[in-house]
Design an enzyme around this catalytic site. Structure first.
Site, PDB file in Angstrom:
ATOM      1  N   PHE A 190     -26.102 -24.959   3.819  1.00  0.00           N
ATOM      2  CA  PHE A 190     -26.328 -25.514   4.998  1.00  0.00           C
ATOM      3  C   PHE A 190     -27.598 -24.924   5.756  1.00  0.00           C
ATOM      4  CE2 PHE A 190     -24.319 -22.638   8.208  1.00  0.00           C
ATOM      5  CZ  PHE A 190     -23.626 -21.998   7.256  1.00  0.00           C
ATOM      6  N   ALA A 220     -28.848 -17.699  -0.341  1.00  0.00           N
ATOM      7  CA  ALA A 220     -28.489 -18.717  -0.325  1.00  0.00           C
ATOM      8  C   ALA A 220     -27.303 -19.017   0.924  1.00  0.00           C
ATOM      9  CB  ALA A 220     -27.816 -19.393  -1.589  1.00  0.00           C
ATOM     10  N   LYS A 221     -27.484 -19.927   1.575  1.00  0.00           N
ATOM     11  CA  LYS A 221     -26.819 -20.059   2.927  1.00  0.00           C
ATOM     12  C   LYS A 221     -25.449 -20.908   2.495  1.00  0.00           C
ATOM     13  CE  LYS A 221     -27.281 -20.744   7.990  1.00  0.00           C
ATOM     14  NZ  LYS A 221     -26.348 -19.773   8.474  1.00  0.00           N
ATOM     15  N   VAL A 222     -24.656 -20.580   1.674  1.00  0.00           N
ATOM     16  CA  VAL A 222     -23.514 -20.996   1.020  1.00  0.00           C
ATOM     17  C   VAL A 222     -22.456 -21.091   2.282  1.00  0.00           C
ATOM     18  CG1 VAL A 222     -21.945 -21.122  -0.967  1.00  0.00           C
ATOM     19  CG2 VAL A 222     -24.382 -20.215  -0.984  1.00  0.00           C
ATOM     20  N   TYR A 259     -19.431 -17.853   4.192  1.00  0.00           N
ATOM     21  CA  TYR A 259     -19.152 -17.425   5.698  1.00  0.00           C
ATOM     22  C   TYR A 259     -17.477 -16.916   5.993  1.00  0.00           C
ATOM     23  CZ  TYR A 259     -23.898 -18.106   6.905  1.00  0.00           C
ATOM     24  OH  TYR A 259     -25.224 -17.684   6.804  1.00  0.00           O
TER      25      TYR A 259
END
Ligand code: PMP
Length: 321
Positions: free
Chosen positions: A34, A164-166, A170
């Site tokens: 995202f 990578a904004k996985v 988070y």
């Protein structure tokens, strides 16, 4: 303003109508990636400017590539879509835009690939959505925040790639930030497995030492932040400060002249205390203050040199209905 809209399964729909099934791969296994993009409402211009939307969508493409997903729209098309979505919702306030690419198959089985009809392998199907919500300050910008070094270590590139904004990554950030808050701090700083500094749970970190601006580099398991890049550019170009990317050790944080976080949510947030040690004189330092000033001018399209960082949501000159 009526109900906000979302882009979901190829259509623009009211946000409340955008729902996924409980078997969705991404919901079960965290297989999504995202972005978060800020939109700044500037009343004098009757305009919302999305900050560096194109760069955020380029990063979304890179994250998706790592996760074996395809984003069907180009960064330019996605920027247009984000502007249209915010405009359709009629916002006259600061907003946050959240695009998300996710493994949308409703099936049990965690692999990112599956058997295809011809007996080979194909990527598990994915989809894309985007929504926007009103969004104010995330951390205190008026006074320096109090932070603690988290006992939760930053996850390594060979565990879940932080570049990578996985979505699943988070959990690591959520554990660190929640524990810091439970202990009465505003935010956490995370260390790498080797004990060097990585970044905040949702922010990059900068330190001022001997007149230089120092920040951890891509070899420290950081998200390669777009605000980080903007601040490095502004420091060099507008304040004439040398910027160095290098490893930072924990106790350097305690003796820094200034410390601050950068991020889409955090913007530029001064840190006044780490683990009970006061940073500088505990106030917002001169470099941080200088960067905050030029940053908040740039994001509001007040610095022509950085005009291309600002995507106008409403037709220019048309005003807002
Ligand atoms: N690190 C992490 C872990 C983040 O989640 C974020 C927020 N996206 C950042 C750094 C800052 O990145 P950006 O400036 O691109 O928002």
């Amino acid at each position: 303003m009526g109900e906000p809209f979302a882009y979901f399964e190829g259509n623009v729909v009211p946000l409340s109508a955008a729902k996924v099934g409980i078997m969705t791969h991404a919901l079960n296994y965290g297989t999504g990636c995202f972005e978060g993009i800020r939109g700044y409402w500037v009343p004098e211009d009757e305009q919302v400017y999305l900050f560096r939307a194109h760069e955020h969508f380029e990063r979304l493409h890179r994250s998706a590539h790592i996760l074996r997903m395809k984003v069907r729209l180009s960064p330019a098309e996605l920027t247009r879509l984000a502007c249209d979505l915010v405009a359709k919702s009629g916002y006259r306030e600061d907003v946050y835009v959240r695009p998300l690419v996710y493994k949308s198959a409703e099936q049990v089985g965690l692999s990112l690939v599956r058997k295809s009809d011809d007996g080979g392998l194909e990527d598990v199907p994915d989809d894309f959505f985007m929504f926007s919500v009103p969004f104010g300050a995330y951390l205190d910008l008026e006074k320096p925040i109090r932070v603690t070094v988290s006992p939760w270590r930053r996850i390594d590139d060979n565990v879940i790639p932080p570049r990578a904004k996985v979505t699943g990554l988070y959990i690591n950030s959520a554990l660190a930030t929640s524990e810091a808050k439970v202990l009465g701090f505003d935010e956490a700083i995370m260390l790498n497995g080797d004990g060097s500094v990585s970044e905040g749970p949702g922010e990059n970190i900068f330190m001022v030492r001997d007149g230089k601006l120092i920040t951890t580099g891509p070899d420290s398991n950081i998200l390669e932040g777009i605000t980080r890049h903007a601040v490095m550019t502004l420091a060099r170009e507008e304040l004439g400060i040398e910027v160095v990317e290098r490893r930072i050790s924990r106790t350097e944080l305690y003796i820094a002249d200034e410390l601050f976080f950068t991020g889409t949510a955090a913007q530029v947030s001064a840190i006044g205390e780490v683990d009970g040690r006061v940073i500088g004189n505990g106030e917002i330092g001169p470099v941080t203050a200088g960067l905050q000033k030029v940053f908040f001018d740039a994001v509001r399209n007040r610095v022509p040199k950085y005009g291309e960082w600002c995507a106008a949501v409403y037709p220019v000159g048309a005003g807002v209905k």
